[in-house]
Motif scaffolding. Structure first.
Motif, PDB file in Angstrom:
ATOM      1  N   VAL A 144       0.875  -1.176   0.000  1.00 38.25           N
ATOM      2  CA  VAL A 144       0.000   0.000   0.000  1.00 38.25           C
ATOM      3  C   VAL A 144       0.910   1.223   0.000  1.00 38.25           C
ATOM      4  O   VAL A 144       1.511   1.563   1.019  1.00 38.25           O
ATOM      5  N   ILE A 145       1.031   1.862  -1.170  1.00 34.07           N
ATOM      6  CA  ILE A 145       1.974   2.964  -1.320  1.00 34.07           C
ATOM      7  C   ILE A 145       1.539   4.182  -0.515  1.00 34.07           C
ATOM      8  O   ILE A 145       2.322   4.788   0.217  1.00 34.07           O
ATOM      9  N   LYS A 146       0.262   4.554  -0.650  1.00 36.38           N
ATOM     10  CA  LYS A 146      -0.213   5.734   0.066  1.00 36.38           C
ATOM     11  C   LYS A 146      -1.732   5.708   0.148  1.00 36.38           C
ATOM     12  O   LYS A 146      -2.399   4.980  -0.577  1.00 36.38           O
ATOM     13  N   ALA A 147      -2.261   6.521   1.053  1.00 35.80           N
ATOM     14  CA  ALA A 147      -3.701   6.746   1.174  1.00 35.80           C
ATOM     15  C   ALA A 147      -3.977   8.215   0.889  1.00 35.80           C
ATOM     16  O   ALA A 147      -3.203   9.085   1.281  1.00 35.80           O
ATOM     17  N   ASP A 148      -5.073   8.475   0.180  1.00 43.23           N
ATOM     18  CA  ASP A 148      -5.409   9.845  -0.204  1.00 43.23           C
ATOM     19  C   ASP A 148      -6.015  10.599   0.975  1.00 43.23           C
ATOM     20  O   ASP A 148      -7.204  10.898   1.016  1.00 43.23           O
ATOM     21  N   THR A 149      -5.188  10.885   1.974  1.00 44.63           N
ATOM     22  CA  THR A 149      -5.627  11.604   3.169  1.00 44.63           C
ATOM     23  C   THR A 149      -4.492  12.488   3.667  1.00 44.63           C
ATOM     24  O   THR A 149      -3.732  12.080   4.559  1.00 44.63           O
ATOM     25  N   PRO A 150      -4.312  13.684   3.063  1.00 43.61           N
ATOM     26  CA  PRO A 150      -3.164  14.522   3.416  1.00 43.61           C
ATOM     27  C   PRO A 150      -3.179  15.045   4.849  1.00 43.61           C
ATOM     28  O   PRO A 150      -2.149  15.401   5.391  1.00 43.61           O
ATOM     29  N   TRP A 151      -4.360  15.078   5.503  1.00 43.94           N
ATOM     30  CA  TRP A 151      -4.451  15.656   6.843  1.00 43.94           C
ATOM     31  C   TRP A 151      -4.499  14.600   7.934  1.00 43.94           C
ATOM     32  O   TRP A 151      -4.661  14.915   9.093  1.00 43.94           O
ATOM     33  N   HIS A 152      -4.385  13.344   7.540  1.00 44.47           N
ATOM     34  CA  HIS A 152      -4.511  12.288   8.552  1.00 44.47           C
ATOM     35  C   HIS A 152      -3.501  11.197   8.267  1.00 44.47           C
ATOM     36  O   HIS A 152      -3.425  10.682   7.156  1.00 44.47           O
ATOM     37  N   THR A 175      -3.499   3.722  -2.852  1.00 38.22           N
ATOM     38  CA  THR A 175      -2.728   3.306  -4.022  1.00 38.22           C
ATOM     39  C   THR A 175      -1.938   2.049  -3.666  1.00 38.22           C
ATOM     40  O   THR A 175      -1.173   2.041  -2.706  1.00 38.22           O
ATOM     41  N   VAL A 176      -2.131   0.992  -4.461  1.00 34.98           N
ATOM     42  CA  VAL A 176      -1.530  -0.311  -4.178  1.00 34.98           C
ATOM     43  C   VAL A 176      -0.620  -0.719  -5.329  1.00 34.98           C
ATOM     44  O   VAL A 176      -1.005  -0.607  -6.504  1.00 34.98           O
ATOM     45  N   ASP A 177       0.576  -1.176  -5.003  1.00 38.26           N
ATOM     46  CA  ASP A 177       1.501  -1.750  -5.976  1.00 38.26           C
ATOM     47  C   ASP A 177       1.397  -3.270  -5.885  1.00 38.26           C
ATOM     48  O   ASP A 177       1.635  -3.852  -4.828  1.00 38.26           O
ATOM     49  N   PHE A 178       1.028  -3.926  -6.977  1.00 35.74           N
ATOM     50  CA  PHE A 178       0.729  -5.363  -6.988  1.00 35.74           C
ATOM     51  C   PHE A 178       1.594  -6.046  -8.037  1.00 35.74           C
ATOM     52  O   PHE A 178       1.676  -5.589  -9.183  1.00 35.74           O
ATOM     53  N   ASP A 179       2.231  -7.153  -7.651  1.00 32.11           N
ATOM     54  CA  ASP A 179       3.148  -7.866  -8.550  1.00 32.11           C
ATOM     55  C   ASP A 179       2.897  -9.364  -8.472  1.00 32.11           C
ATOM     56  O   ASP A 179       2.775  -9.923  -7.374  1.00 32.11           O
ATOM     57  N   VAL A 180       2.811 -10.015  -9.634  1.00 29.36           N
ATOM     58  CA  VAL A 180       2.645 -11.473  -9.722  1.00 29.36           C
ATOM     59  C   VAL A 180       3.696 -12.017 -10.672  1.00 29.36           C
ATOM     60  O   VAL A 180       3.878 -11.484 -11.774  1.00 29.36           O
ATOM     61  N   HIS A 181       4.363 -13.069 -10.251  1.00 24.02           N
ATOM     62  CA  HIS A 181       5.387 -13.708 -11.082  1.00 24.02           C
ATOM     63  C   HIS A 181       5.224 -15.218 -11.003  1.00 24.02           C
ATOM     64  O   HIS A 181       5.161 -15.788  -9.911  1.00 24.02           O
ATOM     65  N   VAL A 182       5.136 -15.874 -12.153  1.00 23.70           N
ATOM     66  CA  VAL A 182       4.969 -17.326 -12.214  1.00 23.70           C
ATOM     67  C   VAL A 182       6.285 -17.953 -12.620  1.00 23.70           C
ATOM     68  O   VAL A 182       6.824 -17.654 -13.692  1.00 23.70           O
ATOM     69  N   GLY A 183       6.821 -18.817 -11.753  1.00 24.69           N
ATOM     70  CA  GLY A 183       8.051 -19.526 -12.044  1.00 24.69           C
ATOM     71  C   GLY A 183       7.754 -20.885 -12.650  1.00 24.69           C
ATOM     72  O   GLY A 183       7.011 -21.685 -12.082  1.00 24.69           O
ATOM     73  N   PHE A 200      11.824  -9.642  -9.142  1.00 25.71           N
ATOM     74  CA  PHE A 200      10.645  -9.617  -8.276  1.00 25.71           C
ATOM     75  C   PHE A 200      10.976  -8.967  -6.939  1.00 25.71           C
ATOM     76  O   PHE A 200      10.229  -8.132  -6.420  1.00 25.71           O
ATOM     77  N   GLU A 201      12.123  -9.330  -6.372  1.00 26.41           N
ATOM     78  CA  GLU A 201      12.541  -8.770  -5.090  1.00 26.41           C
ATOM     79  C   GLU A 201      12.833  -7.273  -5.212  1.00 26.41           C
ATOM     80  O   GLU A 201      12.490  -6.488  -4.319  1.00 26.41           O
ATOM     81  N   GLN A 202      13.460  -6.861  -6.327  1.00 23.82           N
ATOM     82  CA  GLN A 202      13.745  -5.448  -6.529  1.00 23.82           C
ATOM     83  C   GLN A 202      12.456  -4.634  -6.637  1.00 23.82           C
ATOM     84  O   GLN A 202      12.371  -3.527  -6.099  1.00 23.82           O
ATOM     85  N   HIS A 203      11.469  -5.178  -7.319  1.00 25.47           N
ATOM     86  CA  HIS A 203      10.183  -4.478  -7.437  1.00 25.47           C
ATOM     87  C   HIS A 203       9.544  -4.298  -6.060  1.00 25.47           C
ATOM     88  O   HIS A 203       9.000  -3.241  -5.748  1.00 25.47           O
ATOM     89  N   TRP A 204       9.618  -5.323  -5.225  1.00 27.05           N
ATOM     90  CA  TRP A 204       9.080  -5.263  -3.863  1.00 27.05           C
ATOM     91  C   TRP A 204       9.783  -4.175  -3.057  1.00 27.05           C
ATOM     92  O   TRP A 204       9.153  -3.367  -2.380  1.00 27.05           O
ATOM     93  N   LEU A 205      11.112  -4.141  -3.136  1.00 22.41           N
ATOM     94  CA  LEU A 205      11.875  -3.152  -2.376  1.00 22.41           C
ATOM     95  C   LEU A 205      11.609  -1.741  -2.886  1.00 22.41           C
ATOM     96  O   LEU A 205      11.541  -0.790  -2.096  1.00 22.41           O
ATOM     97  N   GLU A 206      11.476  -1.570  -4.198  1.00 20.38           N
ATOM     98  CA  GLU A 206      11.176  -0.251  -4.751  1.00 20.38           C
ATOM     99  C   GLU A 206       9.811   0.243  -4.265  1.00 20.38           C
ATOM    100  O   GLU A 206       9.647   1.424  -3.948  1.00 20.38           O
ATOM    101  N   ALA A 207       8.831  -0.651  -4.233  1.00 20.92           N
ATOM    102  CA  ALA A 207       7.502  -0.267  -3.754  1.00 20.92           C
ATOM    103  C   ALA A 207       7.557   0.130  -2.280  1.00 20.92           C
ATOM    104  O   ALA A 207       6.926   1.111  -1.857  1.00 20.92           O
ATOM    105  N   GLN A 208       8.320  -0.625  -1.471  1.00 22.56           N
ATOM    106  CA  GLN A 208       8.483  -0.281  -0.062  1.00 22.56           C
ATOM    107  C   GLN A 208       9.164   1.082   0.096  1.00 22.56           C
ATOM    108  O   GLN A 208       8.797   1.883   0.961  1.00 22.56           O
ATOM    109  N   THR A 209      10.167   1.342  -0.750  1.00 19.41           N
ATOM    110  CA  THR A 209      10.862   2.621  -0.695  1.00 19.41           C
ATOM    111  C   THR A 209       9.928   3.769  -1.066  1.00 19.41           C
ATOM    112  O   THR A 209       9.948   4.836  -0.443  1.00 19.41           O
ATOM    113  N   ASP A 210       9.104   3.560  -2.101  1.00 24.46           N
ATOM    114  CA  ASP A 210       8.137   4.588  -2.495  1.00 24.46           C
ATOM    115  C   ASP A 210       7.161   4.876  -1.359  1.00 24.46           C
ATOM    116  O   ASP A 210       6.826   6.041  -1.093  1.00 24.46           O
TER     117      ASP A 210
END
Length: 213
Positions: free
Chosen positions: A54-62, A114-122, A155-165
């Motif tokens: 969950v990158i962010k919530a649209d609530t600038p005052w809370h 705002t949600v960042d969602f990733d699926v990878h099939v091995g 996949f791991e890099q995408h996860w870390l980038e989303a966490q950083t964002d």
């Protein structure tokens, strides 16, 4: 010479096919109440890697740490994974039934998120291939393992980038709230000073008026 040429051709063919051996999808979306996504898995026994943040919530005052729910269902509608009230999660599961899998997110907070969602099939596609030369087997296996390792890193890099964002947005919101709080406190102090000056002037004016009488 012919065998060497055949081996080189087979190797080049595998290298060309490597980018197409995996099925992956990443998306960033805004959720109000519920959003569902479908992802097809072609082979039973494949490993599906899933992550969301969950990158962010649209609530600038809370400031909120509200998470979302994620329910994963297989092609027959059976629930195979359940994540509740999380701002981020990362997991994997083995496909028991090939076909379309559904990933449904539910947002129970009053704000859009705002949600960042990733699926990878091995999938090791060489299991379904029959090499004519027994020496190609180990080569195919090593290439497939290398391909899987590279996709796992991505996949791991995408996860870390989303966490950083997410953390950057949280820090920015906290800084903005701190500035607003400081401005409000300063305005309050200025208003209190103006009131005090006004009251003191009224007090002196009354004293001067009474002394003249």
């Amino acid at each position: 010479m012919g065998a060497t040429s055949l081996g080189l051709d087979a190797f080049l063919l595998v290298i060309c096919l490597v980018p197409f051996l995996h099925n992956a999808a990443a998306i960033r979306f805004v959720i109000d109440r519920e959003e569902c996504f479908s992802h097809n898995v072609d082979y039973q026994g494949d490993t599906v890697h899933v992550s969301f943040v969950v990158i962010k919530a649209d609530t600038p005052w809370h400031y909120t740490q509200d998470g979302v729910d994620l329910v994963v269902k297989n092609p027959t509608g059976d629930q195979i994974y359940d994540s509740r009230d999380k701002t981020s999660d990362k997991f994997e599961f083995i496909v028991q039934k090939r076909g379309v899998h559904r990933f449904c997110f539910t947002n129970k907070s009053p704000y859009h998120e705002t949600v960042d969602f990733d699926v990878h099939v091995g999938h090791f596609s060489y299991f379904e291939q029959h090499a004519k030369d027994e020496h190609f087997g180990p080569l195919f296996e090593q290439i497939a393992k290398l391909d899987e390792a590279l996709y796992n890193i991505q996949f791991e890099q995408h996860w870390l980038e989303a966490q950083t964002d997410r953390q950057a947005i949280l820090n920015e919101n906290m800084s903005r709230r701190a500035v607003h709080k400081a401005l409000f406190e300063s305005a309050g102090l200025v208003a209190a000073s103006v009131v005090q000056v006004y009251l003191m002037r009224r007090l002196f004016e009354r004293k001067l008026g009474s002394s003249r009488v």
